[in-house]
Design a protein around this motif. Structure first.
Motif, PDB file in Angstrom:
ATOM      1  N   GLY A   2       0.811  -1.208   0.000  1.00 16.70           N
ATOM      2  CA  GLY A   2       0.000   0.000   0.000  1.00 16.70           C
ATOM      3  C   GLY A   2       0.844   1.256   0.000  1.00 16.70           C
ATOM      4  O   GLY A   2       2.064   1.220   0.099  1.00 16.70           O
ATOM      5  N   THR A   3       0.168   2.378  -0.119  1.00 12.40           N
ATOM      6  CA  THR A   3       0.827   3.676  -0.097  1.00 12.40           C
ATOM      7  C   THR A   3       0.548   4.350   1.233  1.00 12.40           C
ATOM      8  O   THR A   3      -0.590   4.372   1.691  1.00 12.40           O
ATOM      9  CB  THR A   3       0.286   4.560  -1.240  1.00 12.40           C
ATOM     10  N   HIS A   4       1.579   4.920   1.833  1.00 17.39           N
ATOM     11  CA  HIS A   4       1.415   5.604   3.106  1.00 17.39           C
ATOM     12  C   HIS A   4       0.540   6.852   2.931  1.00 17.39           C
ATOM     13  O   HIS A   4       0.697   7.598   1.966  1.00 17.39           O
ATOM     14  CB  HIS A   4       2.772   6.017   3.675  1.00 17.39           C
ATOM     15  N   LYS A   5      -0.350   7.079   3.875  1.00 18.92           N
ATOM     16  CA  LYS A   5      -1.266   8.210   3.856  1.00 18.92           C
ATOM     17  C   LYS A   5      -0.629   9.460   4.463  1.00 18.92           C
ATOM     18  O   LYS A   5      -0.973  10.581   4.106  1.00 18.92           O
ATOM     19  CB  LYS A   5      -2.526   7.831   4.641  1.00 18.92           C
ATOM     20  N   TYR A   6       0.286   9.278   5.420  1.00 20.03           N
ATOM     21  CA  TYR A   6       0.880  10.391   6.158  1.00 20.03           C
ATOM     22  C   TYR A   6       2.344  10.565   5.774  1.00 20.03           C
ATOM     23  O   TYR A   6       3.062   9.597   5.584  1.00 20.03           O
ATOM     24  CB  TYR A   6       0.743  10.170   7.662  1.00 20.03           C
ATOM     25  N   ALA A   7       2.779  11.821   5.685  1.00 18.68           N
ATOM     26  CA  ALA A   7       4.148  12.152   5.264  1.00 18.68           C
ATOM     27  C   ALA A   7       5.043  12.404   6.473  1.00 18.68           C
ATOM     28  O   ALA A   7       4.574  12.803   7.543  1.00 18.68           O
ATOM     29  CB  ALA A   7       4.127  13.396   4.382  1.00 18.68           C
ATOM     30  N   VAL A   8       6.335  12.190   6.290  1.00 15.52           N
ATOM     31  CA  VAL A   8       7.309  12.514   7.327  1.00 15.52           C
ATOM     32  C   VAL A   8       7.211  14.008   7.620  1.00 15.52           C
ATOM     33  O   VAL A   8       7.128  14.835   6.710  1.00 15.52           O
ATOM     34  CB  VAL A   8       8.740  12.137   6.862  1.00 15.52           C
ATOM     35  N   GLY A   9       7.178  14.344   8.917  1.00 18.74           N
ATOM     36  CA  GLY A   9       7.061  15.733   9.344  1.00 18.74           C
ATOM     37  C   GLY A   9       5.630  16.194   9.567  1.00 18.74           C
ATOM     38  O   GLY A   9       5.397  17.244  10.152  1.00 18.74           O
ATOM     39  N   GLN A  10       4.665  15.386   9.119  1.00 17.49           N
ATOM     40  CA  GLN A  10       3.256  15.748   9.277  1.00 17.49           C
ATOM     41  C   GLN A  10       2.803  15.546  10.720  1.00 17.49           C
ATOM     42  O   GLN A  10       3.168  14.568  11.374  1.00 17.49           O
ATOM     43  CB  GLN A  10       2.400  14.886   8.348  1.00 17.49           C
ATOM     44  N   LYS A  11       1.987  16.470  11.242  1.00 18.49           N
ATOM     45  CA  LYS A  11       1.405  16.337  12.573  1.00 18.49           C
ATOM     46  C   LYS A  11       0.128  15.519  12.467  1.00 18.49           C
ATOM     47  O   LYS A  11      -0.691  15.742  11.560  1.00 18.49           O
ATOM     48  CB  LYS A  11       1.104  17.709  13.171  1.00 18.49           C
ATOM     49  N   VAL A  12      -0.013  14.568  13.378  1.00 18.27           N
ATOM     50  CA  VAL A  12      -1.167  13.670  13.372  1.00 18.27           C
ATOM     51  C   VAL A  12      -1.692  13.493  14.792  1.00 18.27           C
ATOM     52  O   VAL A  12      -0.987  13.729  15.768  1.00 18.27           O
ATOM     53  CB  VAL A  12      -0.795  12.285  12.785  1.00 18.27           C
ATOM     54  N   PHE A  28       1.220  14.124  17.623  1.00 15.96           N
ATOM     55  CA  PHE A  28       2.507  13.506  17.340  1.00 15.96           C
ATOM     56  C   PHE A  28       2.969  13.967  15.970  1.00 15.96           C
ATOM     57  O   PHE A  28       2.178  14.437  15.154  1.00 15.96           O
ATOM     58  CB  PHE A  28       2.385  11.976  17.333  1.00 15.96           C
ATOM     59  N   VAL A  29       4.272  13.805  15.703  1.00 18.40           N
ATOM     60  CA  VAL A  29       4.853  14.108  14.397  1.00 18.40           C
ATOM     61  C   VAL A  29       5.354  12.801  13.799  1.00 18.40           C
ATOM     62  O   VAL A  29       5.985  11.998  14.485  1.00 18.40           O
ATOM     63  CB  VAL A  29       6.022  15.115  14.534  1.00 18.40           C
ATOM     64  N   VAL A  30       5.074  12.584  12.515  1.00 20.56           N
ATOM     65  CA  VAL A  30       5.557  11.390  11.821  1.00 20.56           C
ATOM     66  C   VAL A  30       7.057  11.527  11.610  1.00 20.56           C
ATOM     67  O   VAL A  30       7.521  12.498  11.007  1.00 20.56           O
ATOM     68  CB  VAL A  30       4.843  11.196  10.466  1.00 20.56           C
ATOM     69  N   VAL A  31       7.821  10.568  12.145  1.00 20.42           N
ATOM     70  CA  VAL A  31       9.281  10.585  12.036  1.00 20.42           C
ATOM     71  C   VAL A  31       9.743   9.736  10.857  1.00 20.42           C
ATOM     72  O   VAL A  31      10.647  10.121  10.123  1.00 20.42           O
ATOM     73  CB  VAL A  31       9.930  10.071  13.345  1.00 20.42           C
ATOM     74  N   ARG A  32       9.111   8.559  10.682  1.00 22.72           N
ATOM     75  CA  ARG A  32       9.494   7.635   9.597  1.00 22.72           C
ATOM     76  C   ARG A  32       8.275   6.875   9.112  1.00 22.72           C
ATOM     77  O   ARG A  32       7.399   6.533   9.899  1.00 22.72           O
ATOM     78  CB  ARG A  32      10.499   6.607  10.104  1.00 22.72           C
ATOM     79  N   GLN A  33       8.262   6.593   7.819  1.00 24.70           N
ATOM     80  CA  GLN A  33       7.302   5.647   7.256  1.00 24.70           C
ATOM     81  C   GLN A  33       7.986   4.289   7.284  1.00 24.70           C
ATOM     82  O   GLN A  33       9.106   4.158   6.797  1.00 24.70           O
ATOM     83  CB  GLN A  33       6.943   6.025   5.826  1.00 24.70           C
ATOM     84  N   LEU A  34       7.329   3.307   7.863  1.00 27.69           N
ATOM     85  CA  LEU A  34       7.915   1.970   7.982  1.00 27.69           C
ATOM     86  C   LEU A  34       7.264   1.015   6.988  1.00 27.69           C
ATOM     87  O   LEU A  34       6.143   1.248   6.533  1.00 27.69           O
ATOM     88  CB  LEU A  34       7.731   1.466   9.410  1.00 27.69           C
ATOM     89  N   PRO A  35       7.939  -0.090   6.677  1.00 31.25           N
ATOM     90  CA  PRO A  35       7.363  -1.070   5.756  1.00 31.25           C
ATOM     91  C   PRO A  35       6.118  -1.730   6.347  1.00 31.25           C
ATOM     92  O   PRO A  35       5.894  -1.686   7.552  1.00 31.25           O
ATOM     93  CB  PRO A  35       8.477  -2.112   5.598  1.00 31.25           C
ATOM     94  N   GLU A  36       5.353  -2.337   5.471  1.00 28.07           N
ATOM     95  CA  GLU A  36       4.175  -3.093   5.907  1.00 28.07           C
ATOM     96  C   GLU A  36       4.580  -4.230   6.829  1.00 28.07           C
ATOM     97  O   GLU A  36       5.633  -4.837   6.656  1.00 28.07           O
ATOM     98  CB  GLU A  36       3.476  -3.713   4.691  1.00 28.07           C
ATOM     99  N   ALA A  37       3.718  -4.519   7.786  1.00 31.48           N
ATOM    100  CA  ALA A  37       3.877  -5.688   8.650  1.00 31.48           C
ATOM    101  C   ALA A  37       2.507  -6.334   8.759  1.00 31.48           C
ATOM    102  O   ALA A  37       1.539  -5.668   9.144  1.00 31.48           O
ATOM    103  CB  ALA A  37       4.389  -5.286  10.020  1.00 31.48           C
ATOM    104  N   ALA A  38       2.410  -7.568   8.365  1.00 30.00           N
ATOM    105  CA  ALA A  38       1.141  -8.301   8.363  1.00 30.00           C
ATOM    106  C   ALA A  38       0.087  -7.553   7.545  1.00 30.00           C
ATOM    107  O   ALA A  38      -1.094  -7.527   7.913  1.00 30.00           O
ATOM    108  CB  ALA A  38       0.660  -8.544   9.783  1.00 30.00           C
ATOM    109  N   GLY A  39       0.518  -6.917   6.462  1.00 27.15           N
ATOM    110  CA  GLY A  39      -0.411  -6.229   5.578  1.00 27.15           C
ATOM    111  C   GLY A  39      -0.855  -4.857   6.069  1.00 27.15           C
ATOM    112  O   GLY A  39      -1.734  -4.241   5.480  1.00 27.15           O
ATOM    113  N   LEU A  40      -0.254  -4.348   7.154  1.00 25.62           N
ATOM    114  CA  LEU A  40      -0.628  -3.052   7.715  1.00 25.62           C
ATOM    115  C   LEU A  40       0.530  -2.072   7.606  1.00 25.62           C
ATOM    116  O   LEU A  40       1.665  -2.400   7.950  1.00 25.62           O
ATOM    117  CB  LEU A  40      -1.024  -3.213   9.189  1.00 25.62           C
ATOM    118  N   LEU A  41       0.239  -0.860   7.143  1.00 22.26           N
ATOM    119  CA  LEU A  41       1.266   0.175   7.077  1.00 22.26           C
ATOM    120  C   LEU A  41       1.547   0.698   8.474  1.00 22.26           C
ATOM    121  O   LEU A  41       0.649   0.820   9.302  1.00 22.26           O
ATOM    122  CB  LEU A  41       0.807   1.317   6.174  1.00 22.26           C
TER     123      LEU A  41
END
Length: 64
Positions: A2-12, A28-41
């Motif tokens: 899948g494609t990540h919905k949130y960008a690095v640096g984005q407040k969530v 919180f602030v997104v620090v890193r986008q991580l790979p899928e685990a068990a089909g979940l981003l």
């Protein structure tokens, strides 16, 4: 994959699962986008208040 919905640096907003230690809606602030685990981003996020970092599923995040 899948494609990540949130960008690095984005407040969530973090929506913890029952039993997780965090205030619902905490900013919180997104620090890193991580790979899928068990089909979940996943993401590494960091609290704006105390700097605490954690790894969460995309479904636990919301736009501010």
């Amino acid at each position: 994959m899948g494609t990540h919905k949130y960008a690095v640096g984005q407040k969530v907003a973090f929506r913890p699962d029952l039993g997780q230690d965090a205030k619902p809606g905490a900013v919180f602030v997104v620090v890193r986008q991580l790979p899928e685990a068990a089909g979940l981003l996943q993401y590494q996020i960091k609290s704006e208040v105390d700097g605490h970092a954690r790894v969460v599923r995309e479904s636990q995040l919301a736009n501010l």
